[in-house]
Design a protein around this motif. Structure first.
Motif, PDB file in Angstrom:
ATOM      1  N   ILE A 158      17.335   4.354  -4.558  1.00 40.90           N
ATOM      2  CA  ILE A 158      16.681   3.068  -4.365  1.00 40.90           C
ATOM      3  C   ILE A 158      17.220   2.141  -5.453  1.00 40.90           C
ATOM      4  O   ILE A 158      17.037   2.418  -6.634  1.00 40.90           O
ATOM      5  N   GLY A 159      17.895   1.066  -5.055  1.00 43.99           N
ATOM      6  CA  GLY A 159      18.437   0.119  -6.030  1.00 43.99           C
ATOM      7  C   GLY A 159      17.335  -0.692  -6.674  1.00 43.99           C
ATOM      8  O   GLY A 159      16.217  -0.711  -6.176  1.00 43.99           O
ATOM      9  N   PRO A 160      17.637  -1.356  -7.790  1.00 42.13           N
ATOM     10  CA  PRO A 160      16.609  -2.122  -8.504  1.00 42.13           C
ATOM     11  C   PRO A 160      15.975  -3.229  -7.666  1.00 42.13           C
ATOM     12  O   PRO A 160      14.791  -3.503  -7.827  1.00 42.13           O
ATOM     13  N   ALA A 161      16.733  -3.839  -6.750  1.00 45.20           N
ATOM     14  CA  ALA A 161      16.164  -4.918  -5.938  1.00 45.20           C
ATOM     15  C   ALA A 161      15.109  -4.339  -4.995  1.00 45.20           C
ATOM     16  O   ALA A 161      14.001  -4.854  -4.890  1.00 45.20           O
ATOM     17  N   ARG A 162      15.472  -3.209  -4.336  1.00 48.30           N
ATOM     18  CA  ARG A 162      14.519  -2.575  -3.427  1.00 48.30           C
ATOM     19  C   ARG A 162      13.343  -1.999  -4.230  1.00 48.30           C
ATOM     20  O   ARG A 162      12.203  -2.049  -3.787  1.00 48.30           O
ATOM     21  N   ALA A 163      13.621  -1.475  -5.413  1.00 48.29           N
ATOM     22  CA  ALA A 163      12.555  -0.932  -6.254  1.00 48.29           C
ATOM     23  C   ALA A 163      11.548  -2.031  -6.584  1.00 48.29           C
ATOM     24  O   ALA A 163      10.338  -1.806  -6.535  1.00 48.29           O
ATOM     25  N   ALA A 164      12.049  -3.235  -6.879  1.00 50.19           N
ATOM     26  CA  ALA A 164      11.147  -4.343  -7.195  1.00 50.19           C
ATOM     27  C   ALA A 164      10.304  -4.699  -5.975  1.00 50.19           C
ATOM     28  O   ALA A 164       9.114  -4.980  -6.087  1.00 50.19           O
ATOM     29  N   GLU A 165      10.924  -4.642  -4.788  1.00 49.61           N
ATOM     30  CA  GLU A 165      10.178  -4.929  -3.551  1.00 49.61           C
ATOM     31  C   GLU A 165       9.107  -3.879  -3.318  1.00 49.61           C
ATOM     32  O   GLU A 165       7.987  -4.194  -2.920  1.00 49.61           O
ATOM     33  N   LEU A 166       9.471  -2.616  -3.545  1.00 49.30           N
ATOM     34  CA  LEU A 166       8.512  -1.525  -3.328  1.00 49.30           C
ATOM     35  C   LEU A 166       7.353  -1.647  -4.316  1.00 49.30           C
ATOM     36  O   LEU A 166       6.206  -1.413  -3.968  1.00 49.30           O
ATOM     37  N   GLU A 167       7.678  -2.043  -5.550  1.00 51.01           N
ATOM     38  CA  GLU A 167       6.640  -2.198  -6.563  1.00 51.01           C
ATOM     39  C   GLU A 167       5.660  -3.292  -6.128  1.00 51.01           C
ATOM     40  O   GLU A 167       4.447  -3.142  -6.253  1.00 51.01           O
ATOM     41  N   ARG A 168       6.225  -4.374  -5.578  1.00 55.56           N
ATOM     42  CA  ARG A 168       5.391  -5.472  -5.092  1.00 55.56           C
ATOM     43  C   ARG A 168       4.518  -4.996  -3.929  1.00 55.56           C
ATOM     44  O   ARG A 168       3.337  -5.314  -3.842  1.00 55.56           O
ATOM     45  N   LEU A 169       5.118  -4.195  -3.032  1.00 54.20           N
ATOM     46  CA  LEU A 169       4.373  -3.665  -1.887  1.00 54.20           C
ATOM     47  C   LEU A 169       3.190  -2.813  -2.359  1.00 54.20           C
ATOM     48  O   LEU A 169       2.081  -2.937  -1.850  1.00 54.20           O
ATOM     49  N   VAL A 170       3.434  -1.980  -3.367  1.00 50.90           N
ATOM     50  CA  VAL A 170       2.363  -1.123  -3.877  1.00 50.90           C
ATOM     51  C   VAL A 170       1.236  -1.982  -4.445  1.00 50.90           C
ATOM     52  O   VAL A 170       0.065  -1.762  -4.147  1.00 50.90           O
ATOM     53  N   ARG A 171       1.608  -2.981  -5.261  1.00 51.34           N
ATOM     54  CA  ARG A 171       0.587  -3.837  -5.894  1.00 51.34           C
ATOM     55  C   ARG A 171      -0.196  -4.637  -4.851  1.00 51.34           C
ATOM     56  O   ARG A 171      -1.403  -4.726  -4.925  1.00 51.34           O
ATOM     57  N   HIS A 172       0.527  -5.235  -3.880  1.00 57.95           N
ATOM     58  CA  HIS A 172      -0.140  -6.132  -2.936  1.00 57.95           C
ATOM     59  C   HIS A 172      -0.721  -5.396  -1.748  1.00 57.95           C
ATOM     60  O   HIS A 172      -1.919  -5.492  -1.501  1.00 57.95           O
ATOM     61  N   ASP A 173       0.142  -4.669  -1.006  1.00 59.78           N
ATOM     62  CA  ASP A 173      -0.327  -4.044   0.231  1.00 59.78           C
ATOM     63  C   ASP A 173      -1.214  -2.840  -0.035  1.00 59.78           C
ATOM     64  O   ASP A 173      -2.305  -2.738   0.506  1.00 59.78           O
ATOM     65  N   CYS A 174      -0.766  -1.932  -0.861  1.00 55.13           N
ATOM     66  CA  CYS A 174      -1.605  -0.766  -1.168  1.00 55.13           C
ATOM     67  C   CYS A 174      -2.813  -1.261  -1.960  1.00 55.13           C
ATOM     68  O   CYS A 174      -3.937  -0.828  -1.738  1.00 55.13           O
ATOM     69  N   GLY A 175      -2.554  -2.221  -2.869  1.00 53.98           N
ATOM     70  CA  GLY A 175      -3.615  -2.737  -3.731  1.00 53.98           C
ATOM     71  C   GLY A 175      -4.716  -3.435  -2.967  1.00 53.98           C
ATOM     72  O   GLY A 175      -5.861  -3.473  -3.419  1.00 53.98           O
ATOM     73  N   SER A 176      -4.403  -3.961  -1.753  1.00 55.96           N
ATOM     74  CA  SER A 176      -5.445  -4.659  -1.013  1.00 55.96           C
ATOM     75  C   SER A 176      -6.563  -3.697  -0.634  1.00 55.96           C
ATOM     76  O   SER A 176      -7.698  -4.111  -0.463  1.00 55.96           O
ATOM     77  N   CYS A 177      -6.254  -2.418  -0.504  1.00 52.92           N
ATOM     78  CA  CYS A 177      -7.304  -1.433  -0.203  1.00 52.92           C
ATOM     79  C   CYS A 177      -7.645  -0.569  -1.408  1.00 52.92           C
ATOM     80  O   CYS A 177      -8.792  -0.174  -1.597  1.00 52.92           O
ATOM     81  N   HIS A 178      -6.633  -0.250  -2.200  1.00 57.56           N
ATOM     82  CA  HIS A 178      -6.852   0.694  -3.305  1.00 57.56           C
ATOM     83  C   HIS A 178      -7.187  -0.023  -4.611  1.00 57.56           C
ATOM     84  O   HIS A 178      -7.307   0.614  -5.642  1.00 57.56           O
ATOM     85  N   GLY A 179      -7.304  -1.352  -4.538  1.00 63.86           N
ATOM     86  CA  GLY A 179      -7.631  -2.118  -5.738  1.00 63.86           C
ATOM     87  C   GLY A 179      -6.347  -2.632  -6.371  1.00 63.86           C
ATOM     88  O   GLY A 179      -5.361  -1.909  -6.433  1.00 63.86           O
ATOM     89  N   MET A 180      -6.363  -3.872  -6.824  1.00 62.43           N
ATOM     90  CA  MET A 180      -5.162  -4.484  -7.395  1.00 62.43           C
ATOM     91  C   MET A 180      -4.639  -3.712  -8.607  1.00 62.43           C
ATOM     92  O   MET A 180      -3.469  -3.748  -8.918  1.00 62.43           O
ATOM     93  N   THR A 181      -5.517  -3.012  -9.293  1.00 60.27           N
ATOM     94  CA  THR A 181      -5.046  -2.208 -10.424  1.00 60.27           C
ATOM     95  C   THR A 181      -4.988  -0.743  -9.994  1.00 60.27           C
ATOM     96  O   THR A 181      -4.860   0.145 -10.825  1.00 60.27           O
ATOM     97  N   LEU A 182      -5.095  -0.524  -8.661  1.00 60.60           N
ATOM     98  CA  LEU A 182      -5.009   0.808  -8.049  1.00 60.60           C
ATOM     99  C   LEU A 182      -6.103   1.754  -8.542  1.00 60.60           C
ATOM    100  O   LEU A 182      -5.964   2.970  -8.450  1.00 60.60           O
TER     101      LEU A 182
END
Ligand code: HEC
Length: 106
Positions: free
Chosen positions: A24-48
């Protein structure tokens, strides 16, 4: 050439070839990190730390294998609001997220 400059060039090169040997390149890694914070975070809490879904902190997930965690992410948890992410993520990306959550992402 200053050090930061070499790093910037390296990052630019890596970002241009995200599929290098399945890494996973750094650009995709940054996107995945954003996905975890926003999409996963919408249910699991913004601070997870939990919300509708359970707490996803490394302490709580400790003991789960990255592979098992990646399966949960890809297939969801039947009978709960946890959706399967297979349509959006590759297995490598789910594994990256699993390792990220476990605190082992590079
Ligand atoms: C629509 C809401 C929702 C979204 C979005 C969501 N989840 Fe979940 N997730 C849940 C629910 C609900 C559960 C089940 C919690 C339970 O068993 O108490 C769950 C369970 C999990 C579990 C299992 C936890 C355990 O203790 O066994 C993991 C891991 C997980 N989610 C990761 C993720 C990741 C990573 C993302 C983003 C890619 C994500 N979830 C996005 C709602 C969501």
């Amino acid at each position: 050439m200053p050090d930061w400059c070499a790093s910037a060039v390296l990052i630019a090169v890596l970002a241009a070839v995200p599929a290098l040997a399945g890494e996973i390149g750094p650009a995709r890694a940054a996107e995945l990190e954003r996905l975890v914070r926003h999409d996963c975070g919408s249910c699991h809490g913004m601070t997870l730390k939990g919300g509708l879904g359970s707490d996803l902190t490394a302490e709580r997930l400790d003991g789960l294998e990255p592979d098992g965690l990646a399966e949960i992410i890809l297939d969801g948890v039947p009978g709960t609001a946890m959706p399967p992410w297979r349509p959006l993520l590759s297995e490598g990306e789910a594994l990256w997220i699993a390792q990220y959550l476990l605190g082992a992402a590079e």
